[in-house]
Design a protein around this motif. Structure first.
Motif, short mmCIF file in Angstrom:
data_model
loop_
_atom_site.label_atom_id
_atom_site.label_comp_id
_atom_site.label_asym_id
_atom_site.label_seq_id
_atom_site.Cartn_x
_atom_site.Cartn_y
_atom_site.Cartn_z
N SER A 117 0.83 -1.21 0.00
CA SER A 117 0.00 0.00 0.00
C SER A 117 0.87 1.26 0.00
O SER A 117 0.55 2.24 -0.68
CB SER A 117 -0.93 0.00 1.21
N PHE A 118 1.96 1.20 0.77
CA PHE A 118 2.88 2.35 0.82
C PHE A 118 3.43 2.67 -0.57
O PHE A 118 3.45 3.83 -0.99
CB PHE A 118 4.02 2.05 1.78
N VAL A 119 3.87 1.65 -1.29
CA VAL A 119 4.43 1.86 -2.62
C VAL A 119 3.39 2.47 -3.55
O VAL A 119 3.67 3.44 -4.28
CB VAL A 119 4.97 0.53 -3.20
N LYS A 120 2.16 1.94 -3.54
CA LYS A 120 1.12 2.44 -4.42
C LYS A 120 0.75 3.89 -4.09
O LYS A 120 0.65 4.74 -4.97
CB LYS A 120 -0.11 1.54 -4.32
N ILE A 121 0.56 4.16 -2.81
CA ILE A 121 0.13 5.50 -2.39
C ILE A 121 1.24 6.51 -2.65
O ILE A 121 1.00 7.60 -3.18
CB ILE A 121 -0.27 5.50 -0.91
N ARG A 122 2.47 6.16 -2.29
CA ARG A 122 3.59 7.08 -2.48
C ARG A 122 3.81 7.39 -3.96
O ARG A 122 3.96 8.55 -4.34
CB ARG A 122 4.86 6.49 -1.87
N HIS A 123 3.82 6.36 -4.78
CA HIS A 123 4.06 6.59 -6.21
C HIS A 123 2.91 7.34 -6.85
O HIS A 123 3.13 8.20 -7.71
CB HIS A 123 4.29 5.25 -6.91
N GLU A 146 9.59 17.53 4.50
CA GLU A 146 8.82 16.37 4.08
C GLU A 146 9.72 15.29 3.48
O GLU A 146 10.54 15.56 2.59
CB GLU A 146 7.78 16.79 3.04
N THR A 147 9.59 14.06 3.97
CA THR A 147 10.36 12.94 3.42
C THR A 147 9.55 12.14 2.41
O THR A 147 10.02 11.12 1.91
CB THR A 147 10.81 11.98 4.54
N ASN A 148 8.32 12.60 2.13
CA ASN A 148 7.43 11.91 1.19
C ASN A 148 7.16 10.47 1.62
O ASN A 148 7.13 9.55 0.79
CB ASN A 148 8.00 11.95 -0.23
N GLY A 149 6.98 10.28 2.92
CA GLY A 149 6.56 8.98 3.44
C GLY A 149 7.67 8.01 3.72
O GLY A 149 7.40 6.87 4.12
N ARG A 150 8.92 8.38 3.55
CA ARG A 150 10.03 7.43 3.72
C ARG A 150 10.19 6.97 5.18
O ARG A 150 10.85 5.96 5.44
CB ARG A 150 11.33 8.05 3.22
N LEU A 151 9.61 7.68 6.11
CA LEU A 151 9.69 7.28 7.52
C LEU A 151 8.81 6.06 7.80
O LEU A 151 9.09 5.29 8.73
CB LEU A 151 9.25 8.43 8.42
N TYR A 204 11.74 -4.33 -1.14
CA TYR A 204 11.09 -3.02 -1.12
C TYR A 204 12.07 -1.86 -0.91
O TYR A 204 11.65 -0.70 -0.97
CB TYR A 204 10.02 -2.97 -0.02
N TYR A 205 13.33 -2.14 -0.64
CA TYR A 205 14.28 -1.09 -0.30
C TYR A 205 14.33 0.00 -1.37
O TYR A 205 14.30 1.20 -1.06
CB TYR A 205 15.67 -1.69 -0.09
N TYR A 206 14.39 -0.39 -2.62
CA TYR A 206 14.54 0.60 -3.70
C TYR A 206 13.27 1.42 -3.92
O TYR A 206 13.32 2.49 -4.51
CB TYR A 206 14.94 -0.11 -4.99
N TYR A 207 12.15 0.91 -3.43
CA TYR A 207 10.90 1.66 -3.56
C TYR A 207 10.76 2.73 -2.49
O TYR A 207 9.89 3.59 -2.59
CB TYR A 207 9.70 0.71 -3.48
N PHE A 208 11.61 2.66 -1.46
CA PHE A 208 11.51 3.64 -0.38
C PHE A 208 11.88 5.04 -0.85
O PHE A 208 11.33 6.04 -0.38
CB PHE A 208 12.41 3.25 0.79
#
Length: 863
Positions: A207-213, A684-689, A749-753
């Motif tokens: 979900s994080f990957v989809k929402i962030r992207h 803002e880290t754009n959700g990376r936390l 998932y590391y590279y998607y962070f």
């Protein structure tokens, strides 16, 4: 040589070898230095009766209820404090005002869907989501574990072995050897708990990957300049010019460059700008003091009034010459208050004349540095900001190795916001001294985590009244209190002191991490999250639970690494009731203090009233909304989530207190993010936390698995046998599976962070073509300061280079006195860009002995 001389069993014994090079940790002196007792002080709560727990929570509950009552009463009265986003922001950004009813804010706050918080940034949204997900998880897992396991635990003792008392009867440790088979249910429920956790982590990362992207690839986000701008480090000297860099990138990404900003030396112009800002504040304060005196005279024209008012004399502040520490490339600037001039017997000077003279000199120096920038006569550092034509091209450049030579173009940062840059860190060169400084700070952080055992150990002694009175004799009056009240205070005191110590160390962590040289505040927050979680997990969980001495744990891990499950199985159950009290107190304290904000309420009507004497100061105070530093918020919920995971099988009742804490936290953040905190987050880290916070939860799962392994292998029936060895080996296999799952999940998932997928679509292609059409316009050279500004050449440079002459802002007095002051200053102060008295008013209050300033607009030079 015979085998009898060197027995085979000693060939592989490395204990003595280990002690030889790590002997300091085996030193009795070192152990005494870090240790007061060999067990965590949470063990003192073992066997706590339910009545004692209620009493310890009751005090915090009463205080929290009082604080929430005051908040509900003050909220419609002090609206600028409790609902600032309804007043202290531009009109198009204001929130709808809440009803004024006593509890009318609760339902509207809870009704907000978490998707609303996407508008406040991904960091804010994912925090609300994190709390929400943890809340649902512990409600689901906790309810099942409580219904199934607590009845088994409560009836698990036998008449032959009634060892547990109080709330410990609800935990796994209450099961006697004659009923050891009941642990099979605990084994199955732990598998269910761990399996559900793994599913939750996978679901949330997806979900994080989809929402962030989706967010970062939206048209709204792409419209920001920072989206397609990257900061590149270690640019070689022969490439520090526009044409060379553009030609270099033409080879890989033809026509991709839109703008280039070099990092120019800014320290000198920044000093002048800071001095000028201080001078403006002194001048406005001086003029308002004169205006107040003239209003109190109440007669005559401006000329007559100025003759009656005495000129203000003062000692100017002392600005020492800055000095540089070459080894670590740090520049230090010291400013002393003016009263130091008394030591030199310096005479006072006219405050007004000093400000006017300083204006002229400072503005002249600033203009000189601006012209030097235009003429390209200022030193360039080995950092550069590059704006690409599209987000896609910026992502490609960020993920590519830009040079075959080591040390050149080796690091880059995406999504660079100029307001987030820590300029003093960015300009530092990659010297050996800087590298040593970073490692030294890392060592200090590790030492802080370890040595903080000392005050934490000291806290445990506060639960013993004789020792406490021996140290603090003035507390003898506590003997006069009823025994119940005394026990409540002594059980509550360690939890409160532990919370205060935790807040203190957070400030130390922030200070130290700054010296690690992080180029942006967002990168600093990411680093702070990792270190602060490590501190909280060690100090608020491991040390409190297992042992007040890190050396005891450390030596045991060296001598017998396989003893970790035994260590946890023998210590965790004894500390369960401590966390019941601690988490409850933490939840109530957090809720009451956060909502009421009594410190800000008191400061606003005491210290701030004395400090804020000009319209500009009042405006800054009112519009400076709170900003969340997310790097220190996420770790708190990761730690409490880990504690809940570690205890959800051992003592299922922990879920009730975790749910209570998360519910109050969710209520506060849903209210505060909407009505209190600033919607602008430059860091803002754009959700990376968020993914880091999720992965931190594995710490709790590992503790749960290790504790279950130790419990299953240590369990003996009445015959002294271990009937649960098979279950113990299965749980060991589950531990290994969790470790492999953790590593695989991180690698996947590391590279998607921090990276984005390169999507080729029509909108991207059209955007790139449009930017390319305008690329030539941005490449034109400029020869004047005005042209430099018009072409946005200063956008990503240090803010000092975009400084404009200030405009003085005085309040309107209704008699034309402030207007006459402004006109006179415009004639005398060289470079002052006019002034106004619009948007602020001053009037006499009381019997005319004091004045009051009110504002209705922003300063004239406000951006």
């Amino acid at each position: 040589m015979s085998l009898e001389v060197f027995p085979v069993r000693d060939v592989y014994n490395y204990t003595e070898l280990t002690r030889s090079y790590m002997g300091i940790f085996y030193s009795d002196r070192f152990a005494k230095f870090l240790n007061t007792t060999q067990t965590g002080h949470a063990h003192s709560s073992s066997g706590m009766q339910f009545s004692i727990l209620v009493k310890s929570i009751f005090t915090s509950l009463c205080l929290c209820s009082l604080q929430l009552t005051l908040f509900c009463f003050f909220r419609p009265i002090f609206k600028s404090l409790y609902q600032p986003r309804c007043y202290c922001v531009p009109n198009d950004e204001r929130m709808d005002l809440l009803p004024s009813g006593f509890l009318s804010w609760v339902i509207p706050t809870m009704k907000h869907n978490i998707n609303y918080y996407l508008s406040l940034g991904l960091d804010a949204y994912f925090l609300v989501r994190f709390i929400h997900i943890l809340l649902l998880y512990f409600i689901c897992v906790g309810s099942m574990n409580i219904l199934i396991l607590i009845p088994l635990n409560w009836s698990g003792s036998s008449s032959k072995n009634p060892s547990q008392t109080g709330l410990d009867k609800l935990s796994l440790s209450n099961i006697s050897p004659s009923k050891i088979e009941r642990l099979n249910i605990h084994f199955l429920m732990s598998i269910f708990t761990i399996g559900l956790f793994h599913w939750l982590i996978v679901y949330e990362l997806q979900s994080f990957v989809k929402i962030r992207h989706s967010r970062l690839l939206s048209d709204f986000h792409k419209s920001k300049i920072s989206t397609n701008t990257i900061l590149i480090k270690n640019v070689p000297e022969h490439l520090r010019n526009y044409e060379a860099l553009r030609d270099l990138f033409q080879l890989a990404l033809p026509g991709c460059i839109r703008n280039i900003w070099f990092l120019y030396e800014f320290s000198h112009i920044n000093d002048e700008v800071q001095d000028l800002a201080d001078t403006l504040q002194i001048l406005e304060l001086e003029e308002i003091l004169q205006l107040s005196k003239m209003l109190q005279n109440k007669d005559g024209s401006y000329q007559k009034q100025t003759q009656k008012v005495n000129e203000i004399m003062f000692h100017p502040p002392i600005q020492l010459n800055p000095f540089v520490i070459p080894v670590i490339d740090r520049r230090v600037r010291i400013k002393l208050p003016g009263w130091f001039r008394y030591l030199c017997l310096s005479p006072k000077v006219s405050q007004r004349q000093w400000c006017i003279d300083s204006f002229g000199m400072k503005l002249q120096a600033i203009d000189m540095w601006k012209q030097a920038l235009v003429d390209d006569k200022i030193k360039k550092h080995n950092r550069v900001f590059i704006q690409f034509n599209s987000q896609r091209e910026a992502c490609i450049a960020h993920q590519c190795l830009l040079s075959q030579y080591q040390g050149n173009f080796d690091k880059s940062i995406m999504e660079t916001n100029p307001k987030d840059v820590i300029w003093s860190n960015v300009v530092r060169e990659n010297s050996i001294g800087c590298l040593i400084e970073r490692y030294f700070v890392t060592i200090l952080l590790i030492c802080l985590i370890i040595l903080y055992v000392i005050p934490v150990s000291f806290i445990g002694l506060f639960s013993h009244l004789p020792w406490l009175i021996q140290i603090l004799p003035f507390l003898k009056w506590m003997y006069a209190l009823p025994e119940n009240i005394r026990e409540t205070i002594l059980s509550l005191l360690p939890s409160i002191l532990l919370s205060l110590l935790t807040e203190l160390v957070l400030g130390v962590f922030k200070f130290l991490i700054y010296f690690k040289g992080k180029p942006t505040q967002s990168e600093l927050e990411l680093d702070l999250q990792i270190w602060y979680f490590a501190f909280l997990f060690v100090q608020q969980f491991l040390v409190v639970t297992i042992s007040t001495s890190v050396t005891v744990v450390f030596k045991q891990l060296i001598d017998q690494p396989t003893s970790i499950p035994v260590l946890l199985a023998t210590n965790l159950p004894k500390a369960a009731t401590f966390f019941f009290s601690y988490i409850s107190v933490k939840a109530l304290t957090f809720c009451g203090n956060s909502f009421l904000r009594i410190d800000q309420l008191i400061l606003r009507y005491t210290k701030h009233k004395l400090q804020d004497k000009t319209p500009r100061q009042i405006f800054t105070r009112l519009t400076s909304l709170l900003k969340v530093r997310w790097g220190s918020v996420y770790p708190v919920y990761s730690v409490y989530g880990s504690i809940g995971l570690a205890y959800c099988i051992i003592s299922p009742l922990i879920s009730v207190f975790i749910v209570f804490f998360l519910s109050l936290s969710l209520l506060y953040y849903k209210y505060a993010l909407r009505y209190i905190y600033s919607h602008v987050n430059n860091s803002e880290t754009n959700g990376r936390l968020y993914p880091i916070a999720l992965l931190h939860l594995f710490s709790g799962v590992y503790c749960l698995e290790c504790c279950m392994i130790g419990t299953l292998f240590l369990s003996r029936n009445d015959n002294g046998r271990c009937p649960l060895k098979l279950q113990g080996w299965i749980m060991s296999l589950i531990l290994l599976t969790t470790i492999c799952f953790h590593i695989t999940l991180y690698g996947r998932y590391y590279y998607y962070f921090s990276n984005l997928p390169i999507l080729e679509d029509k909108s991207t292609s059209q955007e790139s073509q449009i930017h390319r059409r305008h690329a030539r316009v941005d490449e034109c050279d400029s020869t004047s300061v005005d042209e430099y500004y018009s072409n946005l050449k200063l956008l990503m440079l240090h803010p000092s280079y975009s400084y404009e002459p200030p405009r003085i802002w005085l309040p309107d007095d209704g008699q034309g006195l402030s207007s006459a002051q402004i006109n006179q200053l415009e004639n005398e102060a060289v470079g002052l860009s006019g002034g106004t008295n619009k948007g602020a008013k001053i009037k006499l209050v009381g019997r005319g002995w004091s004045t009051k300033i009110s504002i209705s607009e922003a300063p004239p030079d406000f951006k």
